[in-house]
Design an enzyme around this catalytic site. Structure first.
Site, PDB file in Angstrom:
ATOM      1  CG  ASP A 128      -8.017   4.774   0.339  1.00  0.00           C
ATOM      2  OD1 ASP A 128      -7.914   3.522   0.323  1.00  0.00           O
ATOM      3  OD2 ASP A 128      -7.224   5.506   0.935  1.00  0.00           O
ATOM      4  CG  ASP A 151      -1.921   1.064   1.242  1.00  0.00           C
ATOM      5  OD1 ASP A 151      -2.274   1.552   0.146  1.00  0.00           O
ATOM      6  OD2 ASP A 151      -2.385   1.451   2.334  1.00  0.00           O
ATOM      7  CD  GLU A 157      -0.026   5.533  -3.980  1.00  0.00           C
ATOM      8  OE1 GLU A 157       0.358   5.868  -2.850  1.00  0.00           O
ATOM      9  OE2 GLU A 157      -0.733   4.529  -4.201  1.00  0.00           O
TER      10      GLU A 157
HETATM   11  C1  GLC Z   1      -4.675   3.443   2.678  1.00  0.00           C
HETATM   12  C2  GLC Z   1      -5.172   2.233   1.893  1.00  0.00           C
HETATM   13  C3  GLC Z   1      -6.252   1.531   2.671  1.00  0.00           C
HETATM   14  C4  GLC Z   1      -5.704   1.138   4.029  1.00  0.00           C
HETATM   15  C5  GLC Z   1      -5.188   2.364   4.765  1.00  0.00           C
HETATM   16  C6  GLC Z   1      -4.521   2.009   6.080  1.00  0.00           C
HETATM   17  O1  GLC Z   1      -5.664   4.390   2.774  1.00  0.00           O
HETATM   18  O2  GLC Z   1      -5.608   2.595   0.615  1.00  0.00           O
HETATM   19  O3  GLC Z   1      -6.725   0.407   1.977  1.00  0.00           O
HETATM   20  O4  GLC Z   1      -6.695   0.517   4.786  1.00  0.00           O
HETATM   21  O5  GLC Z   1      -4.240   3.038   3.959  1.00  0.00           O
HETATM   22  O6  GLC Z   1      -3.439   1.162   5.888  1.00  0.00           O
END
Ligand code: GLC
Length: 777
Positions: A482, A398, A401
């Site tokens: 998200d 995650d 980017e």
């Molecule tokens: C980011 C991710 C999400 C995750 C969050 C906490 O927003 O896109 O899926 O739950 O981080 O790790």
């Protein structure tokens, strides 16, 4: 204002096999005929072309079959012909026109490309009025991208447009690839092989003009002739790679929330899923499993014995996937191995002036591994050793980017506002941030994938990533980040996943129920109906939202969830066969109708019906309070999946109260279905149902791929594929045959065979599946 410059006038050419270099006063143009209908067009204003091998492209030009190319210099143009295609290059400014041998113009420059002194470029192409555009990865909005302007620059759109609205531009991934289709001519694909910030203006500024802009690097693109979408995707994924076959369990339902902790909570979720008989294979652990958000650690209070927990969950058939973020906590002199080792070996990104790059993410002050360096990727990959040893079965990459903030995170979460603005790569191949930014996630995924292959060479990796660039499918599944509990986002997930599929990303899904926001029971019910058909099917929810597990909305929603997740599990034999096909050919698993029916103009903008493979069409309800919707049926026979009734006409008004999902089967197909299981390998496929849907000629075909579902032995031939055919004779008897190829021997099973046709359903069964057989009834 800076003046733009083109390549100016033509002076001559040189040829080396299937590659021709045209010389112009201010640069050169290399054209390579890679294979039939597959060309590379590459401009340079330098004396040499850039030496760097592309990160996205897996195959060198010399590895393609090559086509013989002939050049003819004419008064105004130079014409290159190879196979069925011609490329005509304008002598004064090096504009190109690509056409088929029968003279259909596929793509035509308005003028030759132009450069500014800073190295940025633009190329203008004509947009025929009847052309439609797809691809570009996971963009918001509807299916056809005509009228849009998209920048390729990986971004976590927090703050600026948390709602992923139709006007959103950049999201987490960059795919400088599109497909253009014209009902009369067919289609082509264009991949811009450039990782810098690039922009595609698809008739946004000027409705008749497609502009391709790049902030740096070469104007280097591949042209791919179809004419059909399947050929375009197949060739595009031959170039940028395909999804490796994932472990079969990854096709099951995934349950996630930010975050399930402590371990008692994880056990409770597992217990609820099993007690309520909601099939599921995977539980995800989001950031709170870590010790102070330090990657590759566990919070020992919350998770005192991860291996024991994972082992216990394993006994109930659950696999655990852990999140990993690229930000490494800046934590000197504290015994944090990942920071200490990375710092000692100088693996973290430094700014141009030499200072360590710092930014804020979950652990607050963080540093970032330089994934553009091979030794750093190797180190990062190896860091997964303990997680895998504890039994973790998947890695969720995650924030890659990467999402970074300039100030510490507040309670309400991140405010992503800076980028990793620093050079990256080894000294010999140092890249600027401008060139490498879009690759950060892909290179992290590569590091993880390759590390996994070294650590556990016998099990197929499961990776999930948020950021990516063209080619990321070689390493990881993708989720669309998200989203929110909006009906609009339920609707949007259809074109988003369809365009991802056309961009080579087959294993993809959106967070079911919406990540942010509060879902209503109705929205969640409608979402699971569609989400059960996402190639990657995961319920997820942000930490600040009310519970969103399938049972959180009351009994009615829970039983709807059970019904559709059970259906997904029944479909696993079919779904796994589609995954195998995709891993070989790149064919999307979830497809827009135009993929199959592109000659039917009615499908070209149809965004709210999807095909799962070539057999099943899902037409969900995605608006509140609706029980009816219009369904378009292209040519052929269509059956209602639920009652096997043959549908009449091409436009239906489907009635679908909350429990129902309009679902249709295309005549001519044989669907292999399994029994409901609570998880994908609860038991072998001991009862196979072949659901046969005859076409107008009384014929149908199907395919079933099988292997052990977990190892790489299939690569050595340990797999089998059974082809099923059904044909009706003059007396109305249906003969069904099975023919199996391959050495894998599936577990013993019985077979139910049901034939659906004009005169209703016929049924028979076999007590034993011998692989090759034939029945008539
Ligand atoms: C980011 C991710 C999400 C995750 C969050 C906490 O927003 O896109 O899926 O739950 O981080 O790790």
């Amino acid at each position: 204002m800076q003046t733009r410059q083109g390549l100016a006038s033509y002076s001559g050419y040189s040829q080396d096999g299937n590659r021709v270099i045209l010389e112009f006063r201010a640069g050169r143009l290399a054209i390579t005929a890679l294979e039939e209908g597959f060309w590379r067009v590459r401009y340079s204003r330098q004396a040499e072309f850039a030496p760097r091998r592309s990160w996205a492209v897996t195959k060198a030009d010399s590895e393609f079959a090559g086509l013989s190319l002939t050049v003819s210099e004419e008064a105004e143009i130079i014409e290159l012909s190879a196979g069925q295609m011609r490329l005509r290059v304008n002598r004064v400014e090096a504009g190109v026109e690509w056409r088929t041998a029968v003279g259909q113009v596929l793509l035509q420059d308005i003028q030759g490309p132009q450069w500014l002194a800073d190295g940025s470029f633009v190329s203008y192409k004509k947009m025929p009025a009847d052309e439609f555009y797809y691809g570009f990865g996971e963009r918001t909005g509807l299916l056809n991208k005509r009228g849009k302007r998209y920048t390729c620059w990986n971004t976590d759109p927090v703050d600026r447009n948390m709602d992923h609205g139709p006007g959103a531009n950049e999201l987490y991934q960059s795919h400088p690839f599109f497909m253009a289709l014209r009902p009369t001519v067919g289609g082509y694909g264009l991949f811009l092989n450039n990782t810098f910030k690039t922009t595609f203006d698809v008739g946004h500024k000027d409705p008749a003009r497609l502009s391709i802009e790049g902030a740096g690097g070469e104007l280097d693109y591949f042209l791919i002739y179809g004419p059909d979408p399947a050929t375009i995707v197949q060739k595009y994924t031959d170039l940028t790679g395909r999804m490796p076959l994932p472990p079969r369990w990854a096709l099951g339902y995934h349950q996630c929330r930010w975050s399930y902790y402590p371990e008692a909570k994880v056990r409770e979720i597992a217990h609820e899923l099993r007690a309520r008989k909601i099939p599921a294979d995977v539980i995800h652990l989001d950031i709170d499993y870590m010790d102070g958000f330090r990657v590759f650690t566990w919070d020992k209070d919350r998770f005192p014995d991860p291996a024991k927990l994972i082992g216990d969950l394993g006994e109930q058939g659950f696999k655990v996937v852990n999140i990993i973020d690229p930000g490494v906590k800046y934590d000197p002199n504290n015994g944090y191995r990942v920071y200490d080792e990375g710092a000692e070996k100088d693996y973290f990104v430094r700014q141009a002036g030499g200072e360590l790059f710092h930014g804020y993410v979950w652990p607050d002050d963080s540093v970032f591994a330089d994934f553009a360096r091979a030794e750093v990727r190797e180190w990062w990959g190896d860091l997964h050793k303990e997680l895998l040893a504890a039994g973790v079965r998947g890695i969720w990459n995650d924030m890659n980017e990467p999402a970074i903030s300039s100030t510490p995170f507040e309670e309400w979460g991140p405010h992503i506002d800076i980028t990793l603005d620093a050079p990256q790569g080894s000294p010999a191949e140092l890249t600027s941030h401008a060139e490498i930014h879009n690759l950060y996630g892909l290179l992290e995924d590569q590091a993880t994938y390759e590390g996994w292959r070294r650590l556990q060479p016998d099990t197929r990796p499961f990776l999930l990533t948020r950021a990516g660039y063209a080619g990321v499918q070689r390493y990881s599944a993708v989720w669309t980040g998200d989203n929110d509990a909006y009906w609009e986002h339920l609707e949007m997930s259809m074109p988003q996943l369809a365009n991802l599929g056309l961009s080579g990303i087959s294993f993809a899904g959106a967070d079911i129920g919406g990540f942010g926001g509060t879902s209503t029971p109705e929205l969640w019910a409608r979402w699971i109906q569609l989400g059960a058909f996402y190639p990657f099917s995961r319920g997820h929810a942000a930490t600040w939202t009310p519970p969103k597990e399938p049972w959180a909305f009351g009994e009615r929603t829970e039983s709807i969830a059970r019904r559709y997740i059970e259906l997904r599990y029944r479909l696993l034999p079919y779904l796994y066969t589609l995954f195998e096909e995709s891993s070989r050919t790149g064919a999307p698993i979830l497809r827009p109708l135009l993929y199959q029916f592109y000659q039917d103009a009615n499908t070209l903008q149809l965004h709210d019906q999807l095909m799962l493979g070539s057999a099943l069409m899902v037409a969900p309800i995605y608006l509140p309070g609706q029980e009816y919707r219009h369904v378009y049926l292209p040519k052929g026979q269509w059956y209602n999946f639920w009652n096997n009734a043959l549908q009449e006409g091409s436009d239906l008004l489907a009635h679908a109260p909350l429990e129902d999902l309009p679902l249709y089967v295309h005549g001519g197909t044989i669907l292999p279905l399994g029994p409901v299981m609570q998880y994908s390998d609860e038991r072998p496929l001991d009862q196979l149902s072949l659901e046969i849907y005859l076409d107008e000629h009384g014929v149908a075909r199907g395919r079933l791929y099988e292997d052990d579902g977990i190892s790489f032995r299939y690569q050595g031939g340990d797999s089998c594929t059974t082809l099923y055919t059904a044909a009706t004779d003059a007396a109305g008897k249906v003969r069904v045959t099975a023919n199996r190829q391959g050495q894998y021997v599936p577990a013993p099973r019985t077979i139910e065979i049901r034939v659906h046709g004009l005169v209703g359903t016929k049924h028979t069964s076999l007590a034993e599946d011998k692989g090759d057989w034939e029945v008539s009834f």
